[in-house]
Write a protein that holds these residues in place. Structure first.
Motif, PDB file in Angstrom:
ATOM      1  N   ASP A 109       0.789  -1.247  -0.109  1.00 53.11           N
ATOM      2  CA  ASP A 109       0.063  -0.139   0.305  1.00 53.11           C
ATOM      3  C   ASP A 109       0.777   1.258   0.136  1.00 53.11           C
ATOM      4  O   ASP A 109       1.843   1.189   0.377  1.00 53.11           O
ATOM      5  CB  ASP A 109      -1.059   0.169   1.151  1.00 53.11           C
ATOM      6  N   GLY A 110       0.507   2.283  -0.719  1.00 55.50           N
ATOM      7  CA  GLY A 110       1.486   3.603  -0.544  1.00 55.50           C
ATOM      8  C   GLY A 110       2.319   3.686  -1.991  1.00 55.50           C
ATOM      9  O   GLY A 110       2.515   4.562  -2.123  1.00 55.50           O
ATOM     10  N   THR A 111       2.171   2.549  -2.728  1.00 50.11           N
ATOM     11  CA  THR A 111       2.887   2.533  -3.731  1.00 50.11           C
ATOM     12  C   THR A 111       1.979   2.610  -5.183  1.00 50.11           C
ATOM     13  O   THR A 111       2.425   2.669  -6.176  1.00 50.11           O
ATOM     14  CB  THR A 111       3.928   1.297  -3.843  1.00 50.11           C
ATOM     15  N   PHE A 112       0.919   2.523  -4.902  1.00 50.29           N
ATOM     16  CA  PHE A 112      -0.190   2.812  -5.961  1.00 50.29           C
ATOM     17  C   PHE A 112      -1.486   2.957  -5.500  1.00 50.29           C
ATOM     18  O   PHE A 112      -1.576   3.343  -4.318  1.00 50.29           O
ATOM     19  CB  PHE A 112      -0.230   1.161  -6.727  1.00 50.29           C
ATOM     20  N   SER A 113      -2.363   3.431  -6.424  1.00 47.03           N
ATOM     21  CA  SER A 113      -3.561   4.115  -6.147  1.00 47.03           C
ATOM     22  C   SER A 113      -4.711   3.171  -6.227  1.00 47.03           C
ATOM     23  O   SER A 113      -4.737   2.842  -7.400  1.00 47.03           O
ATOM     24  CB  SER A 113      -3.968   5.538  -6.506  1.00 47.03           C
ATOM     25  N   GLY A 114      -5.421   2.889  -5.555  1.00 49.22           N
ATOM     26  CA  GLY A 114      -6.428   1.413  -5.562  1.00 49.22           C
ATOM     27  C   GLY A 114      -7.982   2.222  -5.422  1.00 49.22           C
ATOM     28  O   GLY A 114      -8.692   1.263  -4.844  1.00 49.22           O
ATOM     29  N   THR A 115      -8.230   3.355  -5.961  1.00 51.29           N
ATOM     30  CA  THR A 115      -9.511   3.896  -5.879  1.00 51.29           C
ATOM     31  C   THR A 115     -10.280   3.797  -7.235  1.00 51.29           C
ATOM     32  O   THR A 115      -9.453   4.380  -8.031  1.00 51.29           O
ATOM     33  CB  THR A 115      -9.614   5.305  -4.967  1.00 51.29           C
ATOM     34  N   VAL A 142       0.172   6.814  -6.606  1.00 48.15           N
ATOM     35  CA  VAL A 142      -0.268   7.538  -5.759  1.00 48.15           C
ATOM     36  C   VAL A 142      -0.794   8.981  -6.392  1.00 48.15           C
ATOM     37  O   VAL A 142      -1.868   9.420  -6.208  1.00 48.15           O
ATOM     38  CB  VAL A 142       0.206   7.649  -4.517  1.00 48.15           C
ATOM     39  N   GLY A 143       0.344   9.519  -7.252  1.00 46.59           N
ATOM     40  CA  GLY A 143       0.059  10.658  -7.859  1.00 46.59           C
ATOM     41  C   GLY A 143      -0.751  10.601  -9.066  1.00 46.59           C
ATOM     42  O   GLY A 143      -0.742  11.763  -9.810  1.00 46.59           O
ATOM     43  N   GLY A 144      -1.269   9.411  -9.450  1.00 46.97           N
ATOM     44  CA  GLY A 144      -2.090   9.371 -10.567  1.00 46.97           C
ATOM     45  C   GLY A 144      -1.274   9.089 -12.023  1.00 46.97           C
ATOM     46  O   GLY A 144      -2.080   8.819 -13.142  1.00 46.97           O
ATOM     47  N   ASP A 145       0.137   8.815 -11.828  1.00 47.67           N
ATOM     48  CA  ASP A 145       0.593   8.519 -12.966  1.00 47.67           C
ATOM     49  C   ASP A 145       0.443   7.115 -13.325  1.00 47.67           C
ATOM     50  O   ASP A 145       0.025   6.203 -12.486  1.00 47.67           O
ATOM     51  CB  ASP A 145       2.276   8.551 -13.065  1.00 47.67           C
ATOM     52  N   LEU A 146       0.883   6.576 -14.697  1.00 47.61           N
ATOM     53  CA  LEU A 146       0.568   5.356 -15.158  1.00 47.61           C
ATOM     54  C   LEU A 146       1.977   4.683 -15.291  1.00 47.61           C
ATOM     55  O   LEU A 146       2.783   5.329 -15.612  1.00 47.61           O
ATOM     56  CB  LEU A 146      -0.264   5.236 -16.565  1.00 47.61           C
ATOM     57  N   GLU A 147       1.959   3.464 -14.502  1.00 52.29           N
ATOM     58  CA  GLU A 147       3.399   2.892 -14.457  1.00 52.29           C
ATOM     59  C   GLU A 147       3.579   1.506 -14.984  1.00 52.29           C
ATOM     60  O   GLU A 147       2.667   0.636 -14.538  1.00 52.29           O
ATOM     61  CB  GLU A 147       3.878   3.122 -13.016  1.00 52.29           C
ATOM     62  N   LEU A 148       4.538   1.045 -15.446  1.00 54.70           N
ATOM     63  CA  LEU A 148       4.681  -0.252 -15.839  1.00 54.70           C
ATOM     64  C   LEU A 148       5.956  -1.030 -14.804  1.00 54.70           C
ATOM     65  O   LEU A 148       6.760  -0.324 -15.003  1.00 54.70           O
ATOM     66  CB  LEU A 148       5.035  -0.405 -17.357  1.00 54.70           C
ATOM     67  N   ARG A 149       5.790  -1.819 -14.169  1.00 53.77           N
ATOM     68  CA  ARG A 149       6.949  -2.208 -13.330  1.00 53.77           C
ATOM     69  C   ARG A 149       7.150  -3.758 -13.812  1.00 53.77           C
ATOM     70  O   ARG A 149       6.302  -4.640 -14.089  1.00 53.77           O
ATOM     71  CB  ARG A 149       6.571  -2.454 -11.826  1.00 53.77           C
ATOM     72  N   GLU A 150       8.661  -4.109 -13.796  1.00 53.86           N
ATOM     73  CA  GLU A 150       8.980  -5.469 -13.914  1.00 53.86           C
ATOM     74  C   GLU A 150       9.277  -5.955 -12.523  1.00 53.86           C
ATOM     75  O   GLU A 150      10.073  -5.188 -11.376  1.00 53.86           O
ATOM     76  CB  GLU A 150      10.483  -5.384 -14.671  1.00 53.86           C
ATOM     77  N   THR A 168      10.894  -0.043 -12.227  1.00 61.82           N
ATOM     78  CA  THR A 168      10.046   0.836 -12.866  1.00 61.82           C
ATOM     79  C   THR A 168      10.406   0.700 -14.700  1.00 61.82           C
ATOM     80  O   THR A 168      11.688   1.114 -14.570  1.00 61.82           O
ATOM     81  CB  THR A 168       9.627   2.211 -12.542  1.00 61.82           C
ATOM     82  N   ILE A 169       9.719   0.381 -15.424  1.00 60.88           N
ATOM     83  CA  ILE A 169      10.223   0.367 -16.751  1.00 60.88           C
ATOM     84  C   ILE A 169       9.783   1.491 -17.667  1.00 60.88           C
ATOM     85  O   ILE A 169      10.266   1.961 -18.603  1.00 60.88           O
ATOM     86  CB  ILE A 169       9.609  -0.990 -17.705  1.00 60.88           C
ATOM     87  N   LEU A 170       8.424   1.996 -17.214  1.00 59.98           N
ATOM     88  CA  LEU A 170       7.871   3.169 -17.864  1.00 59.98           C
ATOM     89  C   LEU A 170       6.917   3.830 -16.708  1.00 59.98           C
ATOM     90  O   LEU A 170       6.240   3.120 -16.173  1.00 59.98           O
ATOM     91  CB  LEU A 170       6.921   2.620 -19.261  1.00 59.98           C
ATOM     92  N   ASN A 171       7.164   5.200 -16.747  1.00 56.22           N
ATOM     93  CA  ASN A 171       6.241   5.945 -16.121  1.00 56.22           C
ATOM     94  C   ASN A 171       5.567   7.115 -17.054  1.00 56.22           C
ATOM     95  O   ASN A 171       6.174   7.767 -17.851  1.00 56.22           O
ATOM     96  CB  ASN A 171       6.846   6.452 -14.995  1.00 56.22           C
ATOM     97  N   ILE A 172       4.170   7.109 -17.191  1.00 61.70           N
ATOM     98  CA  ILE A 172       3.467   8.059 -17.961  1.00 61.70           C
ATOM     99  C   ILE A 172       2.983   9.145 -16.918  1.00 61.70           C
ATOM    100  O   ILE A 172       1.821   8.873 -16.370  1.00 61.70           O
ATOM    101  CB  ILE A 172       2.408   7.558 -18.997  1.00 61.70           C
ATOM    102  N   PRO A 173       3.363  10.250 -16.969  1.00 61.26           N
ATOM    103  CA  PRO A 173       2.573  11.269 -16.146  1.00 61.26           C
ATOM    104  C   PRO A 173       1.170  11.403 -16.629  1.00 61.26           C
ATOM    105  O   PRO A 173       0.454  11.461 -17.845  1.00 61.26           O
ATOM    106  CB  PRO A 173       3.196  12.793 -16.488  1.00 61.26           C
ATOM    107  N   HIS A 174       0.106  11.420 -15.374  1.00 65.92           N
ATOM    108  CA  HIS A 174      -1.296  11.483 -15.757  1.00 65.92           C
ATOM    109  C   HIS A 174      -1.945  12.026 -14.620  1.00 65.92           C
ATOM    110  O   HIS A 174      -2.856  11.676 -14.054  1.00 65.92           O
ATOM    111  CB  HIS A 174      -1.744  10.009 -15.857  1.00 65.92           C
ATOM    112  N   PRO A 175      -1.544  13.414 -14.292  1.00 59.78           N
ATOM    113  CA  PRO A 175      -1.724  13.893 -12.997  1.00 59.78           C
ATOM    114  C   PRO A 175      -3.176  14.489 -12.847  1.00 59.78           C
ATOM    115  O   PRO A 175      -3.640  14.971 -12.021  1.00 59.78           O
ATOM    116  CB  PRO A 175      -0.783  14.996 -12.971  1.00 59.78           C
TER     117      PRO A 175
END
Length: 195
Positions: A109-115, A142-150, A168-175
């Motif tokens: 918890d705290g490393t992703f947003s689940g709402t 948590v900040g709303g970004d889209l992230e791909l993790r390995e 983290t492989i890819l982070n796409i800002p999505h604020p």
């Protein structure tokens, strides 16, 4: 029953029992399945702990996965499926024949947003997972970004993932907006690329 899109297991079972009674369907609860096979005609043969065999076109193999958004298989790990739940960030490993399940990965918890439409939304195993142990999750931070993790399967115990292996492989800002986050990820069958 419930307005929840992903009902609790008890609500789901109560609905099924009521539906079966109303439709005069032969449904049995509290039964331990010992094997499931599939015939050439596509029908399932389900054998229970008492040796009773039932045939069905569709089989519910497990309940209780609130917020499940993906069911995947992993190359080299025959006989089990992996179930991703978006709101709590867990990947469960399930043997559909025995019903035995265990936690494969629990994203802290705290490393992703689940709402709402956010959460851990996609799961894909590399085609060489049997040897590499690598797999990917797609989530909203948590900040709303889209992230791909390995992630990598644990070297000490191949039945669980190593949460410390997250990269983290890819982070796409999505604020700005919390919706329209996408979700499904998978490897192309012919090119081996992750989509």
């Amino acid at each position: 029953y419930t307005d929840s899109y992903f009902p609790d297991a008890d609500d789901y079972v109560r609905y099924l029992v009521d539906y079966a009674a109303k439709g005069r369907l032969n449904v049995e609860c509290d039964t331990r399945v010992t094997s499931i096979t599939r015939g050439d005609d596509g029908a399932f043969a389900v054998t229970d702990q008492r040796g009773n065999v039932r045939r069905a076109k569709r089989v519910v193999v497990a309940t209780g996965f609130g917020g499940a958004v993906a069911l995947e298989t992993a190359p080299g790990d025959a006989g089990v499926v992996y179930i991703l739940t978006k709101d709590d960030g867990t990947v469960q490993r399930l043997n559909p024949t025995t019903g035995v399940r265990s936690t494969f990965l629990d994203i802290p918890d705290g490393t992703f947003s689940g709402t709402g439409e956010s959460g851990v939304l996609g799961l894909a195993f590399r085609p060489d997972f049997a040897t590499s142990g690598k797999f990917y999750v797609y989530l909203t931070t948590v900040g709303g970004d889209l992230e791909l993790r390995e992630y990598t399967r644990s070297a000490a115990n191949p039945l669980v993932a190593d949460p410390a292996s997250a990269r983290t492989i890819l982070n796409i800002p999505h604020p700005i907006f919390a919706n329209h986050n996408g979700g499904w990820i998978g490897f192309g069958p012919n090119d081996g690329y992750l989509y």
